[in-house]
Motif scaffolding. Structure first.
Motif: not given
Lengths: 261, 355
Positions: B44-48, B53-56, B19-29
């Motif tokens: 892997t992102i979901l598990r982090m 999983e521990t993020a590097t 996973v490389h430099d992943f950005h995301l903003a999720v709104e409530r609901g």
């Protein structure tokens, strides 16, 4: 063309004879204590002997202690190896196999050297201490069987996913182990427990060299001094072992039907 | 600030970065899907986020609270797994009650909540059954009920429909979406099935090789794919090469014919070779209008798919596939027949990246 079944039948009869003739011979001999008739006199004598009751009870208690220590040692270890340290599995398997290649007499002399009255942990100084040492010795002796049994049980369930599901529901390690993992490998633990029981009941070397009043040394003592009673004892020990094997089959079958999805 | 804020997330296993430099903003609901092929890093992102999983590197905040350092049990996140992960030694009711028992709720409260959950998943009479006595679809509904019984802040769904057969998958995805809307729970859904992602999500994150290729609504992702990967992964698409003639006017040549896009071509100059994309359903047979372009071609193949007929037409050097509704009253073109293809300029997309 119809295949001849003579060969397989012959092999089976020879095999059965190899196992059954000594057994039948022992049983027959054990019933000849009274002259001129078959009776269970030898069994009555053995079962009525207070030393039999004491040594058998002692070994049963020791077997239960061994099972408890073994389960508490092996289940978390095998679980942790499967979950977090799968690369260590060959090492752990090798360690658990060591009691099969190192003779019991070597292990017990090692114990006597390590835990004698002059050592930093003088377990042999007291009876309770020696009992504990004997239980630890039995845990070591039963390790190959208990570990394999538990490991097989753990491989049959999805340990990782069940653990993660429990974690995501807020459970800590103790809850996961005792509420999720233990109940789901119960039959595997019981298989290991019955094998341990069978081993402890008949064990001689550890108990004799640590001078503890277990069933194994009693068997040897009676065998050296009496005629018909040793044969009766051998049959009793055989029945106990077979009962354990039967229970393993019963719980093994229960596991087979319970894992359907 | 968004409800879930993921910033600069990175995950490496030894020398391999997944996973490389992943950005995301999720709104409530919001219902957000991670869509991508196997090995793209979505799970892997979901598990982090779940804490398995521990993020590097990078940070994860839920409702303003940093959670990257917390164990899974402390994140207040519910998770549903592909393999159901119901506890085999417990009944349906005991499974649903597990999280509530761990949270030391009262017996009365647990009983009420379990009853509510069983009603919610429409299995009110199956509380005493064991998981092995249920079908796959029922097991997954129980897993969903177990995850939401504890009222988590976030619901994570890791390919929950993959192990089910097609018919149950469709009905269960509708149930999950309806339930999510009812409860208003912020949800992240991992799938490799574009139809699931398109039909369920408020937004889709299309992932490839550990990078987010595009984030957008199902409409945006499907109709306006930004990269060649998104275009090829989401839906069926005609991908062709064209040469830019006038970037500002959106003019190109495709197999020697002039075509145009509705918008200027950004970041390209005349003479650049680009990849253009056309959805099969955006192409029609016949002459176009002033706002559309027409290309001549020869029918190579006609495939009857029931409600839809798929026609493959060879241009000069490239081929275009078009979908048309099956209308028994309208005759279909024959193999080898010369036809004209027409499409609206809005539908011709110039993709990012090299051709």
């Amino acid at each position: 063309m119809k295949k001849s079944t003579f060969g397989p039948w012959l092999a089976m009869i020879l095999g059965a004879a190899y196992f059954l003739i000594p057994l039948i011979g022992t049983l027959e001999f054990s019933m000849r204590m009274k002259r001129g008739e078959y009776s269970f006199e030898a069994y009555k004598v053995v079962l009525g002997d207070p030393r039999f009751q004491e040594s058998f009870s002692y070994s049963v208690v020791l077997a239960l202690v061994t099972i408890a220590i073994g389960v508490l040692l092996v289940v978390p270890t095998a679980y942790w190896v499967q979950l977090r340290l799968p690369k260590l599995r060959p090492v752990v398997e090798f360690v658990t196999l060591l009691p099969l290649v190192i003779p019991a007499i070597v292990i017990v002399f090692g114990y006597l050297r390590m835990y004698n009255s002059q050592s930093w942990l003088p377990l042999t100084d007291s009876r309770r201490g020696t009992d504990l040492l004997l239980a630890f010795g039995y845990v070591t002796l039963a390790l190959p069987y208990m570990y394999r049994s538990v490991d097989t049980g753990l491989r049959a369930i999805d340990v990782r996913t069940l653990t993660e599901a429990a974690e995501s529901l807020g459970a800590g390690w103790a809850t996961i182990l005792f509420k999720v993992i233990f109940p789901n490998i119960r039959s595997a633990i019981l298989s290991g427990a019955f094998l341990t029981f069978a081993i402890v009941i008949g064990e001689f070397t550890f108990a004799a060299l640590l001078d503890r009043p277990a069933f194994g040394p009693y068997l040897q003592l009676v065998g050296a001094n009496r005629a018909y009673e040793p044969a009766a004892l051998a049959i009793i020990a055989f029945v106990v072992t077979w009962a354990c094997m039967g229970l393993i089959q019963v719980f093994g079958a229960a596991r087979g039907t319970g894992s359907k999805s | 600030m968004s409800f879930i804020d993921i910033h600069g997330l990175k995950k490496s296993f030894g020398p391999v970065t997944v996973v490389h430099d992943f950005h995301l903003a999720v709104e409530r609901g919001e219902f957000v899907s991670f869509l991508g092929p196997s090995g793209c890093g979505k799970t892997t992102i979901l598990r982090m986020i779940a804490g398995f999983e521990t993020a590097t590197a990078g940070s994860i905040a839920i409702d303003g609270k940093q959670v990257a350092h917390l164990p899974p049990a402390k994140r207040d996140v519910g998770m549903v797994f592909q393999a159901y992960a119901l506890f085999p030694n417990m009944t349906v009711a005991q499974n649903i009650a597990f999280g509530l028992r761990v949270a030391k709720k009262s017996a009365a409260e647990i009983r009420t909540r379990v009853g509510e959950m069983l009603d919610l998943i429409k299995l009110p009479d199956l509380g005493d059954r064991y998981p092995y006595q249920l079908s796959g679809g029922q097991q997954q509904r129980v897993a969903l009920a177990r995850a939401i019984a504890v009222k988590p802040q976030v619901l994570l769904l890791d390919e929950p429909l993959s192990a089910l057969d097609a018919k149950i998958r469709v009905s269960l995805r509708e149930e999950i979406r309806a339930l999510q809307k009812d409860l208003g729970i912020t949800t992240i859904f991992v799938t490799h099935d574009q139809e699931e992602a398109l039909s369920m999500s408020d937004r889709i994150v299309v992932l490839n090789e550990g990078r987010a290729e595009q984030v957008g609504s199902p409409f945006e992702v499907y109709n306006f794919p930004r990269t060649r990967f998104v275009a090829s992964f989401v839906g069926t698409l005609n991908l062709m090469t064209a040469v830019v003639v006038d970037a500002a006017a959106g003019r190109l040549t495709l197999d020697g014919r002039d075509v145009a896009t509705a918008k200027p071509i950004v970041g390209r100059r005349a003479g650049d070779t680009v990849t253009v994309a056309l959805r099969p359903e955006a192409v029609n047979l016949g002459d176009g209008t002033a706002r559309s372009d027409t290309l001549p071609g020869v029918v190579e193949d006609v495939a009857f798919l029931g409600a839809v007929v798929r026609i493959r037409v060879r241009l000069d050097a490239q081929t275009v596939t078009l979908d048309t509704f099956n209308q028994p009253s309208v005759a279909l073109p024959k193999q080898g027949e010369a036809v004209k293809l027409t499409f609206a300029r809005e539908d011709l997309l110039v993709l990012d990246g090299d051709a």
